[in-house]
Structure formats: C-alpha cells, structure tokens
Write a protein that holds these residues in place. Sequence first.
Motif, short mmCIF file in Angstrom:
data_model
loop_
_atom_site.label_atom_id
_atom_site.label_comp_id
_atom_site.label_asym_id
_atom_site.label_seq_id
_atom_site.Cartn_x
_atom_site.Cartn_y
_atom_site.Cartn_z
N VAL A 1 -7.03 101.54 82.24
CA VAL A 1 -8.15 102.36 81.78
C VAL A 1 -8.45 103.47 82.78
O VAL A 1 -8.69 104.62 82.41
N ILE A 2 -8.44 103.14 84.07
CA ILE A 2 -8.81 104.11 85.10
C ILE A 2 -7.68 105.08 85.41
O ILE A 2 -7.89 106.28 85.50
N ALA A 3 -6.45 104.56 85.60
CA ALA A 3 -5.35 105.40 86.07
C ALA A 3 -4.24 105.58 85.04
O ALA A 3 -3.18 106.13 85.37
N GLY A 4 -4.41 105.10 83.85
CA GLY A 4 -3.40 105.28 82.82
C GLY A 4 -2.26 104.28 82.93
O GLY A 4 -2.38 103.23 83.56
N GLY A 5 -1.13 104.63 82.34
CA GLY A 5 0.04 103.75 82.32
C GLY A 5 0.59 103.45 83.69
O GLY A 5 1.05 102.34 83.95
N GLU A 6 0.56 104.45 84.58
CA GLU A 6 1.06 104.22 85.94
C GLU A 6 0.21 103.18 86.68
O GLU A 6 0.72 102.39 87.45
N PHE B 1 2.43 93.44 103.48
CA PHE B 1 2.12 94.72 104.11
C PHE B 1 3.35 95.63 104.16
O PHE B 1 3.25 96.83 103.95
N VAL B 2 4.51 95.05 104.44
CA VAL B 2 5.75 95.82 104.44
C VAL B 2 6.02 96.37 103.04
O VAL B 2 6.40 97.53 102.87
N PHE B 3 5.81 95.54 102.03
CA PHE B 3 6.00 95.97 100.65
C PHE B 3 5.04 97.10 100.31
O PHE B 3 5.42 98.09 99.66
N LEU B 4 3.78 96.98 100.76
CA LEU B 4 2.80 98.05 100.55
C LEU B 4 3.24 99.35 101.22
O LEU B 4 3.15 100.43 100.64
N ALA B 5 3.71 99.25 102.45
CA ALA B 5 4.14 100.44 103.19
C ALA B 5 5.37 101.07 102.55
O ALA B 5 5.50 102.30 102.51
N ALA B 6 6.28 100.26 102.03
CA ALA B 6 7.49 100.78 101.42
C ALA B 6 7.20 101.57 100.14
O ALA B 6 7.88 102.55 99.85
N PHE B 7 6.19 101.15 99.39
CA PHE B 7 5.87 101.82 98.13
C PHE B 7 4.60 102.67 98.24
O PHE B 7 3.95 102.95 97.24
N LYS B 8 4.27 103.08 99.45
CA LYS B 8 3.05 103.84 99.70
C LYS B 8 3.05 105.18 98.94
O LYS B 8 2.05 105.57 98.35
N ASN B 9 4.15 105.89 98.94
CA ASN B 9 4.21 107.22 98.34
C ASN B 9 5.10 107.25 97.09
O ASN B 9 5.71 108.27 96.79
N THR B 10 5.17 106.16 96.37
CA THR B 10 6.02 106.10 95.19
C THR B 10 5.42 106.88 94.02
O THR B 10 4.20 107.05 93.94
N THR B 11 6.29 107.37 93.17
CA THR B 11 5.83 108.03 91.95
C THR B 11 6.09 107.15 90.73
O THR B 11 5.79 107.54 89.61
N LEU B 12 6.66 105.96 90.98
CA LEU B 12 6.95 105.02 89.90
C LEU B 12 5.67 104.50 89.26
O LEU B 12 5.60 104.34 88.04
N PHE B 13 4.69 104.21 90.09
CA PHE B 13 3.42 103.68 89.62
C PHE B 13 2.32 104.15 90.56
O PHE B 13 2.59 104.75 91.60
N ASN B 14 1.09 103.86 90.19
CA ASN B 14 -0.06 104.27 91.00
C ASN B 14 -0.17 103.37 92.23
O ASN B 14 -0.46 102.18 92.10
N PRO B 15 0.04 103.93 93.43
CA PRO B 15 0.01 103.08 94.64
C PRO B 15 -1.36 102.47 94.93
O PRO B 15 -1.45 101.37 95.46
N ARG B 16 -2.42 103.15 94.57
CA ARG B 16 -3.76 102.61 94.82
C ARG B 16 -4.01 101.39 93.94
O ARG B 16 -4.51 100.36 94.41
#
Length: 145
Positions: free
Chosen positions: A29-34, A84-99
């Motif tokens: 609802v907030i960020a859409g499909g991503e 935390f490593v997983f979070l850092a690895a996908f920090k700047n991904t465009t696949l989905f909303n990182p937040r």
Amino acid sequence: MPSNDARMLIHAAVPTAAVGAVAAVVSGVIAGGEGALGAGVAALVTILFMGIGLLVLQQTARSLPHLFQAMGLMLYAAQILLLFVFLAAFKNTTLFNPRSFAITLVATTLAWIGAQTYAHMKSKILYVEPESSTAPRPEKTGPSS
C-alpha cells in the motif's frame, strides 16, 4: 525430525509468516509492488535463516549437549550478523524497496525470536531422562502386609 522439533519450528514460523504477510500488504500500500516484493523477500529470508539455525541448534543439543548454550549464543550472533550482511548487500538494490525490506526483516526477526521464546516456555521438555520401564525394580525388604 522429532515432533518436539517440528512443533517448535511451526510455532515460530507461522507467526513470522503472518507478520511478513501483514508487512507485505502494508508495504504494498505504501511503496507499491516493489515494497510488497521487498517485504516478501525479507520474510522468506528470516524464516530460512532462523529455521536453519533452529534445526542446527536442535541437532547440536542432541549430539553435543555440553556445547548447547555456547552454540546457541554463537548461532544467534552469526544469524544477526548474516542478516546485517544481507541488508548491506541489498542496500542499493532496484529489485525491491530496500526500506520495506529492512523494516520487514527486523520485524520478522523479532517476531521469530518472540514466538520461539514463547513456544519454548510452553513446551514440556524433560530435564531428566525417565527410568526405563524394562529396568529391574528393586525388591521390597521388610514386612509385607
């Protein structure tokens, strides 16, 4: 897998999946499909990491009971570090909303730990092995009535 282990796994995974589903709907609802995709991936990662950790810990408890407490502490520290490593690895991904991914990862991890703690508190785990029924009984001495 013994029934106690399966019960513990189910009692932790179901509430975690429910929190993940709610987070996916809210993120959608907030960020859409991503956002929904990020929340779904985070819920799956949490269930996978924590489920494998629980199974490893149960195997350790069976085979090396003297290392159980140390293994538990090391396992939880390693799981949090891996998350935390997983979070850092996908920090700047465009696949989905990182937040959405990060917030859901934290929420589902806390849900897993809470549900596992609750399930462990409610389980009836024997601390002493009961006597075998095939063991010979000591004979009574003294007057019989």
